[in-house]
Design a protein around this motif. Structure first.
Motif, short mmCIF file in Angstrom:
data_model
loop_
_atom_site.label_atom_id
_atom_site.label_comp_id
_atom_site.label_asym_id
_atom_site.label_seq_id
_atom_site.Cartn_x
_atom_site.Cartn_y
_atom_site.Cartn_z
N ASP A 134 -13.72 6.92 33.68
CA ASP A 134 -12.95 7.69 33.23
C ASP A 134 -13.34 8.37 31.88
O ASP A 134 -12.78 9.23 31.14
CB ASP A 134 -11.33 7.01 32.37
N THR A 135 -14.81 8.59 31.99
CA THR A 135 -15.63 9.42 30.80
C THR A 135 -16.12 10.66 31.42
O THR A 135 -16.79 10.34 32.38
CB THR A 135 -16.55 8.33 30.06
N MET A 136 -15.63 11.85 30.91
CA MET A 136 -16.21 12.79 31.48
C MET A 136 -17.90 12.93 30.85
O MET A 136 -17.93 12.83 29.57
CB MET A 136 -15.65 14.06 30.95
N MET A 137 -18.76 13.36 31.56
CA MET A 137 -19.99 13.67 31.27
C MET A 137 -20.58 15.04 31.57
O MET A 137 -20.37 15.29 32.77
CB MET A 137 -21.04 12.31 31.78
N VAL A 138 -21.14 15.54 30.56
CA VAL A 138 -21.73 16.98 30.86
C VAL A 138 -23.19 17.02 30.33
O VAL A 138 -23.64 16.53 29.36
CB VAL A 138 -20.91 17.98 30.18
N LYS A 139 -24.07 17.55 31.38
CA LYS A 139 -25.44 17.80 31.22
C LYS A 139 -25.64 18.99 30.56
O LYS A 139 -25.26 20.32 31.14
CB LYS A 139 -26.29 17.50 32.43
N VAL A 140 -26.32 19.17 29.35
CA VAL A 140 -26.41 19.97 28.40
C VAL A 140 -27.79 20.36 28.28
O VAL A 140 -28.58 19.61 28.04
CB VAL A 140 -25.52 20.37 27.29
N SER A 141 -28.06 21.71 27.44
CA SER A 141 -29.35 21.92 26.83
C SER A 141 -29.19 22.84 25.63
O SER A 141 -28.83 23.92 25.86
CB SER A 141 -30.32 22.52 27.74
N ALA A 142 -29.15 22.18 24.35
CA ALA A 142 -29.03 22.91 23.25
C ALA A 142 -29.86 23.92 22.89
O ALA A 142 -29.81 25.21 22.38
CB ALA A 142 -28.90 22.20 21.87
N LYS A 143 -31.25 23.79 23.55
CA LYS A 143 -32.14 24.67 23.55
C LYS A 143 -32.06 26.14 24.48
O LYS A 143 -32.18 27.21 24.08
CB LYS A 143 -33.64 24.26 23.64
N ALA A 144 -31.83 25.59 25.59
CA ALA A 144 -31.74 26.70 26.75
C ALA A 144 -30.47 27.46 26.98
O ALA A 144 -30.19 28.46 27.29
CB ALA A 144 -32.31 26.13 28.01
N GLY A 145 -29.16 26.56 26.32
CA GLY A 145 -28.11 27.01 26.16
C GLY A 145 -27.08 26.78 27.63
O GLY A 145 -26.38 27.21 27.82
N THR A 146 -27.90 25.89 28.44
CA THR A 146 -27.15 25.32 29.67
C THR A 146 -26.03 24.51 29.58
O THR A 146 -26.20 23.45 28.73
CB THR A 146 -28.14 24.96 30.77
N GLY A 147 -24.83 24.61 30.12
CA GLY A 147 -23.71 23.53 30.19
C GLY A 147 -22.97 23.42 28.91
O GLY A 147 -22.23 22.68 28.98
N ILE A 148 -23.12 24.60 27.97
CA ILE A 148 -22.19 24.76 26.94
C ILE A 148 -20.93 25.07 27.50
O ILE A 148 -19.81 24.59 26.73
CB ILE A 148 -22.82 25.76 25.84
N ASP A 149 -20.63 26.07 28.18
CA ASP A 149 -19.25 26.26 28.77
C ASP A 149 -18.61 25.31 29.23
O ASP A 149 -17.47 25.13 29.16
CB ASP A 149 -19.48 27.45 29.56
N GLU A 150 -19.32 24.61 29.98
CA GLU A 150 -18.68 23.32 30.77
C GLU A 150 -18.37 22.32 29.65
O GLU A 150 -17.11 21.53 29.89
CB GLU A 150 -19.65 22.69 31.94
N LEU A 151 -18.91 22.32 28.88
CA LEU A 151 -18.67 21.21 27.70
C LEU A 151 -17.54 21.75 26.91
O LEU A 151 -16.59 20.88 26.60
CB LEU A 151 -19.85 21.06 26.76
N LEU A 152 -17.38 22.97 26.68
CA LEU A 152 -16.15 23.20 25.94
C LEU A 152 -14.93 23.34 26.69
O LEU A 152 -13.74 23.01 26.37
CB LEU A 152 -16.04 24.97 25.52
N ASP A 153 -15.28 23.73 28.12
CA ASP A 153 -14.06 23.44 29.05
C ASP A 153 -13.60 21.89 29.22
O ASP A 153 -12.16 21.59 29.00
CB ASP A 153 -14.58 23.78 30.57
N ALA A 154 -14.65 21.12 28.96
CA ALA A 154 -14.13 19.58 29.10
C ALA A 154 -13.25 19.01 27.80
O ALA A 154 -12.52 18.43 27.83
CB ALA A 154 -15.33 18.76 29.30
N VAL A 155 -13.69 19.76 26.75
CA VAL A 155 -12.97 19.54 25.57
C VAL A 155 -11.56 19.94 25.52
O VAL A 155 -10.65 19.35 25.00
CB VAL A 155 -13.79 20.28 24.21
N LEU A 156 -11.48 21.41 25.86
CA LEU A 156 -10.24 22.03 26.10
C LEU A 156 -9.39 21.11 27.07
O LEU A 156 -7.93 21.02 26.75
CB LEU A 156 -10.34 23.25 26.18
N LEU A 157 -9.93 20.69 28.19
CA LEU A 157 -9.07 19.96 29.27
C LEU A 157 -8.71 18.74 28.41
O LEU A 157 -7.39 18.27 28.79
CB LEU A 157 -9.97 19.53 30.29
N GLN A 158 -9.47 17.93 27.63
CA GLN A 158 -8.93 16.83 27.29
C GLN A 158 -7.86 16.80 26.19
O GLN A 158 -6.92 16.31 25.92
CB GLN A 158 -10.23 15.86 26.62
N ALA A 159 -7.97 18.10 25.23
CA ALA A 159 -7.13 18.29 24.38
C ALA A 159 -5.59 18.79 25.17
O ALA A 159 -4.80 18.35 24.27
CB ALA A 159 -7.61 19.66 23.56
#
Length: 916
Positions: A554-579
């Motif tokens: 039941d834990t959402m897991m997102v693969k991101v890269s803070a340096k390249a900027g990949t997966g940031i939108d998916e992370l925000l979508d997961a945050v707002l969906l959980q909210a």
């Protein structure tokens, strides 16, 4: 006069209302009832009709009376009390028989006559009118009308004055009558009370005399037999005519064998008989010797120079005190708060403090008058002293404020609010870099050592919506700060490096999030690296009950890269969906409530607190209270330093205007006025100070005997100053954990802000080391440091500070001593020598035997002696060591009981420094 009703006019004139109504109707005046009002013209019309009806002409009817006579008569009664009988005076006439008081009727008649002032002028005008009849009729009519008007006006004024004077006299007579009646009732009450008192005294005197006579009759045996025999003969010798007088005389004489009681009245009569002279002179002496008369001026009275004094009602009670000591013990209800001092407890029970202390001594508690007691102990003391303990209503300033806030919670509509997201993870896993990419800033470049030292609060406007972020440090020393971050958050983003995996701080973050009961979103960072292995990360997270949705969890897991900027939108979508799933709501209107995320002391702006608003709206100018601090919001800034006027739910702001730096994690409450905020803050500060004092005192008492037994404990005194409150708390927690059984770390003083001269002077007196974390000392403090040679150190990374303190503590620790067995020899035989005593002939079984090392003598594998070698010989030569498999002679120093079969063990001690 003003208009009056028919009833009032009838009462003034003194006739019935029906008769007045009949006269009004006959005079042509319409009056329907008693409440009808009459004007002045109607009253004059009625007066003219009545004059005409009595045979007077129109001119006489219009004329006013020359004088008015008022007669008043009042009747009152005076009750004359019965005079008390006079007794006990020699030669006085018998007292009259008591009869009821006499009532006298008093009638007072008063008569007042009021003469008209304008009589002479009126009579003169009348004579002039009679003498001028020769004038024309028109002038006479005008003169008559003028005279009539003047007379009518004066009559009205005189009637009004007469009525007012009559009313005043009536009221005055009524007041006098009431005063006389009240005085008469008071005199009657006093007379009745006096008579009742005299009757009671007479009854008591009669009862006393009767008791004495009965007591005398009970002792007839005391009389002599000859007296009892002679008594009848004497009675028989008397004549018949004088028998009555003899019996009266016998009754007056005291009986033989009975002690005669002389009354005060008899003594007084006897004294007055001795000084009796002439008739008139006797009266003067007789009266003047009495004590119940006093001398007055006889000229003004009825000629009597003496008058009787009024007896006091109860002279025997005049000198007695009014207080009566209670016969039964007083049981009081004593209200007991959570904590109460011994002196206050004694005051509430109205007993001395020494009694309370004595009772506590009986229970084995050594206390002082200023020491605080808990409620349970105070309850036992109250019950032991015979009182009743009652739990006090502890609605103090803080409790009242919280109750008011709870009542206001349901009054405002709850609306949707942005989520508060906390980013957690291990050191250098990319938490700040991830948030940096979201905010499009370079926060990580300004961090000392590349790590986050503080809690950062930001709110970000994204295309998906508004999200508030809390960036907590990942170092182990900031576990308390991470815990506070989890307590105020809605969602936790756990950042795990794909190339590093799960680390200790990652596990702590999982525990904090689980303890706070908030959902977890895992962000696997550094996916751009070639050695990234997300499967290994997910596998390690399953060991801590964190299972991704891909594997059925039941834990959402997102693969991101803070340096390249990949997966940031998916992370925000997961945050707002959980909210959206959590349905986060909070009232926007009403007073604000929040929590302190961080606080610091700015030299130019004063205390600066980072506040996360949780409900309501915080406006500039509001009065807030946070922990033991309070103040008015003078200014508010967002994370970029822009001044704002208000902040709604889930928005972090920096607030200026508090009285001090509150602790991170304290609540923030908006109150109505500054006085109430000050009361709550002072109450909290006093409670915190008292609890800290009790903890220090309790620790010192518990450790007192152990320190006296084991010797003085070594201690390291520290003065810690930091830039923000959160870092200071983390430093204090980490340093206190370094305390062990031998060395104690004592933080003498701590605070937020630069190092001042007072801190340097305190370090001199307490022999403390001064540590500055991201702060510096001012000029005066540096001067004291140079003069006194204080150890002052600056740090910007928490690792270095803690490591240096560890090294300082390690230098105070006693070294670790270890023992190592290096050789073992078997005793084969014992030889006696005059020079060395008993010498053991031995065979070295193991290792090597050295002369300068300590030894132990073992018999049946039990140590029987521990000492040193006196001699070690190989044949006749002294040697320094003997190796295994070689025979030798060993002389044990100060020990001659070595026997064949014993073992000699040689060992050496090594010391090494202790480290934490």
């Amino acid at each position: 006069m003003s208009e009056v009703t028919v009833k009032q006019l009838a009462s003034t004139v003194g006739i019935p209302v029906e008769r007045l109504l009949t006269q009004l109707n006959e005079a042509g005046i319409s009056a329907s009832g008693a409440d009808s009002k009459l004007t002045e013209q109607e009253k004059l019309q009625l007066l003219g009709y009545l004059r005409r009806s009595h045979g007077k002409d129109e001119e006489d009817a219009a004329a006013a009376p020359n004088q008015v006579t008022l007669k008043r008569k009042s009747v009152s009664e005076l009750r004359q009390p019965t005079a008390a009988p006079r007794s006990g005076t020699a030669g006085a006439r018998p007292a009259p028989t008591p009869r009821s008081g006499k009532t006298v009727s008093v009638e007072v008649r008063r008569k007042r006559t009021y003469v008209k002032r304008g009589d002479e002028s009126s009579s003169g005008s009348s004579r002039r009118q009679s003498g001028d009849r020769s004038r024309p009729q028109r002038e006479r009519a005008a003169t008559a009308n003028a005279v009539f008007d003047e007379a009518r006006r004066r009559a009205e004024l005189e009637a009004m004055r007469a009525e007012q004077e009559a009313r005043r006299l009536a009221e005055q007579e009524e007041q006098e009558r009431r005063a006389r009646e009240e005085e008469q009732r008071r005199r009657e009450a006093e007379e009745a009370r006096r008579q009742e008192e005299e009757a009671r005294r007479a009854a008591e005197e009669e009862a006393r005399k009767k008791a004495e006579l009965e007591a005398a009759d009970r002792k007839p045996a005391e009389r002599k037999p000859s007296e009892r025999a002679e008594s009848p003969k004497a009675d028989k010798g008397e004549g018949e005519a004088g028998s009555t007088g003899a019996r009266r005389a016998d009754s007056a004489r005291p009986k033989k064998g009975v002690k005669k009681t002389v009354e005060p009245a008899e003594k007084e009569r006897a004294a007055k008989k001795g000084v009796r002279k002439e008739g008139g002179r006797m009266r003067d002496v007789d009266v003047s010797t009495r004590t119940d008369y006093e001398e007055v001026d006889g000229s003004a009275g009825s000629g009597r120079g003496l008058r009787r004094k009024r007896k006091s009602l109860k002279p025997q009670l005049q000198d007695k005190h009014a207080f009566q000591r209670p016969t039964a013990p007083v049981v009081r209800e004593v209200e007991l708060p959570e904590s109460i001092s011994v002196g206050e407890l004694a005051n509430r029970m109205s007993v001395k403090a020494s009694e309370v202390i004595k009772e506590l001594f009986k229970q084995g508690m050594m206390v002082t008058i200023n020491q605080n007691l808990d409620r349970d102990t105070a309850t036992i003391v109250v019950e032991e002293l015979g009182h009743k303990a009652v739990v006090a209503d502890e609605r103090d300033a803080e409790g009242t404020l919280l109750d008011d806030l709870q009542e206001q919670e349901g009054q405002f509509e709850a609306l949707q609010r942005p989520p508060v997201v906390t980013i957690m993870g291990h050191v250098d896993h990319g938490k700040t870099s991830l948030l940096d990419y979201i905010r499009r800033t370079r926060v990580a470049s300004g961090e000392a050592g590349g790590i986050t030292q503080h809690i950062g609060a930001y709110h970000v406007e994204t295309d998906k919506g508004t999200v508030s972020f809390l960036d907590t440090p990942g170092h182990a020393a900031f576990s308390a700060m991470r815990a506070r971050g989890a307590q105020v958050t809605d969602i936790v983003i756990l950042v795990v490096a794909a190339d590093d995996g799960v680390m200790p701080q990652t596990i702590e973050a999982i525990h904090h999030a689980r303890a706070a009961g908030v959902p977890l979103i895992v962000a696997i960072n550094k996916m751009d690296k070639p050695e990234a292995n997300p499967d290994r990360v997910m596998q390690e997270l399953t060991q801590h009950e964190v299972v991704t949705e891909e594997w059925g969890g039941d834990t959402m897991m997102v693969k991101v890269s803070a340096k390249a900027g990949t997966g940031i939108d998916e992370l925000l979508d997961a945050v707002l969906l959980q909210a959206e799933v959590l349905e986060l709501t909070a009232p926007v209107d009403g007073p604000a409530r929040g929590a302190i995320v961080e606080s610091s002391l700015d030299k130019g702006r004063g205390p600066v607190a980072t506040v996360l608003v949780q409900s309501g709206t915080l406006n500039r100018g509001d009065v807030i209270v946070s922990g033991g601090e309070y103040g008015r919001v003078r200014a508010m800034f967002d994370e970029s330093g822009t001044s704002i006027e208000s902040a709604g739910p889930s928005i972090p702001v920096q607030v200026l205007g508090l009285s001090g730096t509150p602790n991170a994690g304290d609540d923030v409450i908006v109150v109505d006025d500054e006085r109430r905020a000050r009361e709550v803050a002072e109450f909290r500060s006093a409670r915190t100070r008292l609890s800290r004092f009790e903890e220090q005192r309790g620790a010192s008492l518990d450790q007192l005997f152990s320190q006296l037994k084991e010797g003085e404990q070594k201690s390291v005194n520290l003065i810690v100053k930091a830039d923000v409150q959160g870092s200071l708390e983390a430093l204090k927690d980490s340093l206190i954990k370094l305390t062990n059984d031998e060395v104690k770390v004592t933080i003498v003083s701590s605070g937020v802000g630069g190092i001042t001269e007072s801190d340097a002077n305190l370090a001199v007196t307490s022999n403390a080391i001064m540590l500055g974390f991201n702060v510096r000392a001012d000029a005066s403090a540096r001067r004291v440091v140079e003069e006194k040679g204080i150890d002052l150190r600056y740090y910007s990374i928490i690792y270095e500070l803690i490591d240096d303190v560890k090294q300082a503590i390690s230098g105070l620790l006693s070294p670790i001593v270890t023992e190592e067995i290096i050789g073992l020899a078997q005793v084969r035989d014992v030889f006696r020598s005059s020079k060395f005593g008993a010498v053991a002939g031995c065979m070295v079984v193991e290792g090597v035997i050295r002369r300068n090392n300590p030894i132990r003598v073992l018999r049946d594998n039990v140590v029987i002696y521990e000492g040193a070698l006196e001699s070690l010989r190989r044949f006749k030569d002294d040697v320094s060591e003997v190796k295994s498999g070689t025979e030798c002679g060993i002389g044990v120093k100060n020990y001659n009981d070595v026997q064949s079969g014993d073992q000699i063990e040689v060992f050496e001690r090594t010391e090494r420094a202790r480290v934490l």
